[in-house]
Write a protein that holds these residues in place. Structure first.
Motif, PDB file in Angstrom:
ATOM      1  N   UNK A  26       0.847  -1.200   0.000  1.00  0.00           N
ATOM      2  CA  UNK A  26       0.000   0.000   0.000  1.00  0.00           C
ATOM      3  C   UNK A  26       0.876   1.241   0.000  1.00  0.00           C
ATOM      4  N   UNK A  56      -2.684  -7.103  -4.337  1.00  0.00           N
ATOM      5  CA  UNK A  56      -3.379  -7.835  -3.287  1.00  0.00           C
ATOM      6  C   UNK A  56      -4.125  -8.975  -3.970  1.00  0.00           C
ATOM      7  N   UNK A  57      -4.075 -10.164  -3.375  1.00  0.00           N
ATOM      8  CA  UNK A  57      -4.765 -11.298  -3.983  1.00  0.00           C
ATOM      9  C   UNK A  57      -6.269 -11.078  -3.851  1.00  0.00           C
ATOM     10  N   UNK A  58      -6.896 -10.676  -4.926  1.00  0.00           N
ATOM     11  CA  UNK A  58      -8.312 -10.296  -4.892  1.00  0.00           C
ATOM     12  C   UNK A  58      -8.902 -10.584  -6.262  1.00  0.00           C
TER      13      UNK A  58
ATOM     14  N   UNK B 110     -14.882  -7.994  -3.470  1.00  0.00           N
ATOM     15  CA  UNK B 110     -13.502  -7.506  -3.505  1.00  0.00           C
ATOM     16  C   UNK B 110     -13.242  -6.602  -2.309  1.00  0.00           C
ATOM     17  N   UNK B 111     -11.962  -6.447  -1.986  1.00  0.00           N
ATOM     18  CA  UNK B 111     -11.598  -5.496  -0.939  1.00  0.00           C
ATOM     19  C   UNK B 111     -11.931  -4.089  -1.423  1.00  0.00           C
ATOM     20  N   UNK B 329      -4.831   0.649   6.745  1.00  0.00           N
ATOM     21  CA  UNK B 329      -4.745  -0.309   5.639  1.00  0.00           C
ATOM     22  C   UNK B 329      -4.352  -1.702   6.123  1.00  0.00           C
TER      23      UNK B 329
END
Lengths: 479, 479
Positions: A26, A56-58, B110-111, B329
Motif C-alpha cells: 500500500x 493484493x490477492x483479490x 472484492x476489498x 490499511x
C-alpha cells in the motif's frame, strides 16, 4: 477557513509503533498507480489503456465472478423473504435456514457470540475433522474477520526480564506479521526461506535465526505460512515434522497461516495441516499449542469483502483460553455476512444436492484459472533474460528473482532506490503494471525480486505480454 | 487423550493488559443466564419460561424485524441477479447499483479502500452536511466496523516524560472505553456525570477530575457520549459549548460518541453534534481536533450484526492523517455488507420514492417502540419502593438508582458482593431477567444502580411485570 489551530496530536507525539506502520503493498507505487488511473480517465495518452494492479490477492476485483451458491445463501440470509422464492435452490435455502436458526431472534441483524454462531463453529469442526481424518472440537474454533492473527498475537506479553518477546516470521514476508508484531511491540525475528530449494524451510536456518535472536529477545512464536505467501511453496510432510520438532525443542507457540490450503496447483503436492501432522506424530508433539487460520478471501470462494474466516486454537492453556475468549468479546462479534460465508466454505453443496453441478463447475473454473495463470507466469518469467522464478506450488503469488545488469544497479543507487524498486516503478510507468518490489518484503542481500499476485487468466495474458515487452526494453536500456 | 503438555502461554506470562479485560456486560451474570436457559430447555421448572437478557442494546435479537428497504438493498448487492426481479423496488435497485459501481470489479466480494467505498463516504459527508447545515468533507470520513474508536485511540502514544497518556471517560461508563484504554496502555481518567441533574456533564467535575489526574498522567483525550450510554441524557447546546471550551483550555482531543443521535425520545430535546456546535462557536474552537462516531447498530436500523459505522475525523494534523490512513490499511477494509448498510443509513428512501411510505412506517414503529418502552420503564421504576430513575432522554438504556434496605447491604457484604450485584443475581435467578449491576460500570460511592437496555415494547411489558414482583419480594425479604 478556520485559523490554523495548534494540533494536539502531531507526528512528534503520536504512538511510535503506529507511526512505523508501512504496508509495502500500500506504499508509494500504489499512489503512483492511482495517479496514472486518474490521468487515463482524463484522456492523457499512455502506452497502456488500463493499470493492472496485482498487489493484493483479490480475484473478484479483477473480474472473477463469485460462486453462485455462496451469494444465493448470503442473500437469503439477509432477506429471508427469498426463502419463498422458487428461483432459489433447496440446498441454498437449507443452508440459510441453518444459519438463521443459529442467530438470536432468527436474524443476522443481531450480535452473535464473540466466537461466532455456534452451529457454524460446529460445522467448521466437522470440516476440519473430515479434512484431517482427526476429530476437531467445535469449542476450539473461533470465527474471525481478518483480525484473528492479531487477536492471538496480542495475548503475548511484550517482554519478560527486560527482553522483548520474539515472533519468528518467514522472509520474504507477508507484511501483516511484521506490522502486527510492531503494533504489539513484539520483536520481529526473520528466518529466510531457501529459494534454491523452492522456498523450503530449513531447520538449520531456523536454528541459526533463533540463536541469533536470543541475544536480544525471547522468541515465543513461530509463524509458518503454508502454502507460502508470497513464495508459493507447499511444505512437504517431512518438512512440517522437522519444523514441529524444532518448535517443540525451542518452546515456540505455532502459528500456522493455512489460508491457501485450497490453492494447490501441482499434482504431486498435497496440503498437510500442522494439526494433522502434529497429532499423528504422537507424544509429546500432539499436545503442542497451535493456532491455525483459514479465510474465505482466498481459495476458490475469494470473498475478500465479506471478511470471513476461522481459527482452530489447539491445546491452549484453559485459563488462558478464558482470557482469550473474554478479550474477544470486546469487539462484540465478527460480521454476520462473513460468518455465513464461513458456513458455505465448510458446507458447500454435496453430491446429489441441486446446486452441486453448478458449484463444481464454478469452483473448477476459478481453480483452473488460478492454476493456468500460475503455470503460465512461471513459464513466461523463466523465459525472460536474467529472471528465474520458482514453481508456484500453491497460494496466489509469483515471486521471481531478477539479476539486473550492473548499469541498472548503479542507476538505482544514484536515485537512492533499490534496483527492484527502480524496476517496479519503471514497470508501472511504462507498462501500467503495479507490483510489489521485494525491498519491502525482505530478500537475501544482493538478490532482487518482486511480488505479483495471480489474476484471472485473461488478464494474466495481457499483463504478461506487457511485462515481456517492458522487461526486454529495460534490460536493453541498462545493458 | 494426549499427555498434559507444559504450556508455553500461561496466565503467568500472557499480556497483562489483555488479562485485565473484563466486560461487565459479558461477565458472570451472563454465564448464569446461559445456564438457566439450558435448564429451561431441559425441562427444569423455574418461576419464568424465558430468560430476558437486556444486557446489550440489540433490538433484533429481541424480535424486532429489520427495516425492509435496508435488507432489500443489501440482498441485491450480494446477489445482483435480483436487479432483474420485479419484486424489488426501483429505489432499492438504485442504491444497490450505486454501491456496486463503487466496488472494484463491480463486486462486493472484492476489498475496498481501507477507508471504505468512496461514493459511500461522499454520501456520508452529504448526510452530515444536511444534518448540521455545515459542509462536511468526504475525505474526513472513514467507514468502520465497530473498530473505529480503537483505531483512533491507538494513535496516542502510551506515555510522555514518564507519565501515561490519560483518557477522560464518563462514569457510569460504557465499558468499551476503559477496556480499550487498558488494552492500549492508556490511563483511564473517570469523570462523574451528575445524576441529580439528569446526568448532565458539569465542567466543575471535569476540572476537578483533570486536576487530580494530572498528578499521575497527561490527559489528552476527552470522551463524550451523547446521547449518553448508559445514562440516557441528551446534552444541551449550552452544555456542549462549555465542554468544548474546557477541552480547548486543557488541550484535549475530543472524541464524540454520537451513535445514538437518532434515539431521542423527549420532544424538547434535540441532538446537537459536537461538530456543529464547535464550528458555530467560531475561532478558536472551530479548528479543534474532533472525532465523531456513528453506527448502523443503533438508531432505528439496529443492524448490529453487519458491523457498519462511520467516523468523521476533523482537523487532524495532515501528517498524522497520513499515518492514520496508513495504519488503517493493515486490516485491508471494513466488511462490505456493513459499508452497504452505512449507505442506507445516510440515504434512506426519500419522499416520492417507491419505498418511502413503508420505510417511514417501519422506522416509526421501531422508534415508537423504543420511546414507549423508555417512558414506561422510567414510570414503572419510579413507582417502585426505593427506586429512582432519571428520564431517558435518548439512547437505549435505563440506569435506575436503588436505595437498598440495610439488611440487603449487610447480606451482600457477607457474600463479599456489592449490593447491586446481589440484587442483580437474585433478579436473574428469581425473575429470569439479566441486567448489568453498576458495580462494573462505576457509580458514586454509596449509591447503587443497574443498567438495562430498552427492548421491544411487548417484551418490555413482560419484563417490567416480572421485575415489579421481584423487587417487591426482594424489599420485603430484606426489610
Amino acid at each position: 477557513m478556520a485559523a490554523e489551530h495548534q494540533h494536539f496530536l502531531t507526528l512528534d507525539n503520536i504512538n511510535p509503533n503506529v507511526q512505523k506502520i508501512q504496508h509495502p503493498a500500500r506504499g508509494p507505487l500504489l499512489i503512483i498507480a492511482v495517479e496514472l488511473e486518474k490521468e487515463l480517465k482524463n484522456g492523457v495518452k499512455k502506452p497502456f489503456k488500463e493499470v493492472i494492479k496485482p498487489v493484493v490477492a483479490d480475484f473478484q476485483a479483477m473480474g472473477q465472478p463469485p460462486i453462485t451458491f455462496v451469494r444465493q445463501v448470503m442473500s437469503i440470509v439477509i432477506y429471508p423473504q427469498l426463502l419463498d422464492d422458487p428461483k432459489f435452490p433447496d440446498d441454498a435455502k437449507e443452508r440459510a435456514r441453518t444459519i438463521l436458526n443459529g442467530c438470536k431472534g432468527g436474524s443476522i441483524g443481531s450480535y452473535t457470540e464473540a466466537s461466532g454462531i455456534e452451529i457454524i463453529r460446529r460445522h467448521v469442526a466437522e470440516f476440519i475433522g473430515k479434512r484431517d481424518g482427526i476429530p476437531s472440537n467445535w469449542e476450539d474454533i473461533i470465527l474471525c474477520a481478518g483480525d484473528g492473527i492479531g487477536k492471538l498475537l496480542k495475548l503475548f506479553s511484550k517482554e519478560a526480564n527486560g527482553k522483548k518477546t520474539g515472533v519468528m516470521i518467514p522472509i520474504p514476508e507477508y507484511p501483516l506479521y511484521s506490522i502486527l508484531s510492531n503494533e504489539y511491540d513484539l520483536h520481529q525475528v526473520g528466518y529466510y526461506l531457501d529459494e534454491s530449494q523452492n522456498w523450503r524451510i530449513n531447520t538449520e536456518e531456523l536454528q541459526q535465526s533463533i540463536d541469533e535472536a536470543k541475544k536480544v529477545c525471547i522468541p515465543k512464536v513461530l509463524v509458518i505460512i503454508n502454502p507460502g505467501n508470497p513464495t508459493g511453496q507447499v511444505l512437504t510432510r517431512e518438512n512440517i515434522e522437522e519444523i514441529i520438532k524444532f518448535a517443540y525443542k525451542e518452546n515456540l507457540y505455532l502459528l500456522a497461516d493455512e489460508v491457501y490450503q485450497n490453492n494447490i496447483y501441482l499434482e504431486d503436492f498435497k496440503f498437510h495441516s500442522f494439526k494433522k501432522v502434529m497429532t499423528e506424530m504422537g507424544e509429546p508433539y500432539n499436545s503442542m499449542e497451535l493456532a491455525s487460520f483459514m479465510s474465505c478471501s482466498k481459495g476458490y470462494i475469494c470473498e475478500c469483502g465479506c471478511r470471513g474466516g476461522f481459527a482452530e486454537i489447539l491445546n491452549m492453556c484453559p485459563e488462558v483460553k478464558v482470557v482469550f475468549n473474554k478479550s474477544n468479546t470486546v469487539m462484540l462479534c465478527p460480521p454476520t455476512a462473513g460468518q455465513a460465508c464461513v458456513e458455505l466454505l465448510v458446507r458447500p453443496p454435496e453430491k446429489g444436492e441441486p446446486s452441486y453441478e453448478q458449484f463444481i463447475k464454478e469452483k473448477k473454473a476459478v481453480l483452473d484459472s488460478l492454476r493456468e495463470g500460475a503455470h503460465l507466469i512461471v513459464k513466461t518469467l523463466n523465459s525472460f533474460e536474467g529472471v528465474s522464478c520458482n514453481n508456484i506450488q500453491g497460494a496466489m503469488y509469483a515471486f521471481p528473482q531478477i539479476r539486473f545488469p550492473q548499469k541498472a544497479i548503479e542507476a538505482a543507487k544514484k536515485q537512492h532506490q533499490s534496483p527492484d524498486k527502480l524496476y517496479a516503478i519503471e514497470m508501472l510507468e511504462n507498462a501500467g503494471i503495479c507490483v510489489v518490489p521485494a525491498d519491502g518484503l525482505g530478500q537475501v542481500s544482493g538478490t532482487y525480486h518482486f511480488r505479483t499476485t495471480l489474476i484471472p487468466i485473461q488478464k494474466m495474458k495481457i499483463m504478461l505480454d506487457r511485462l515481456e515487452a517492458f522487461h526486454r526494453e529495460f534490460m536493453d536500456r541498462y545493458r
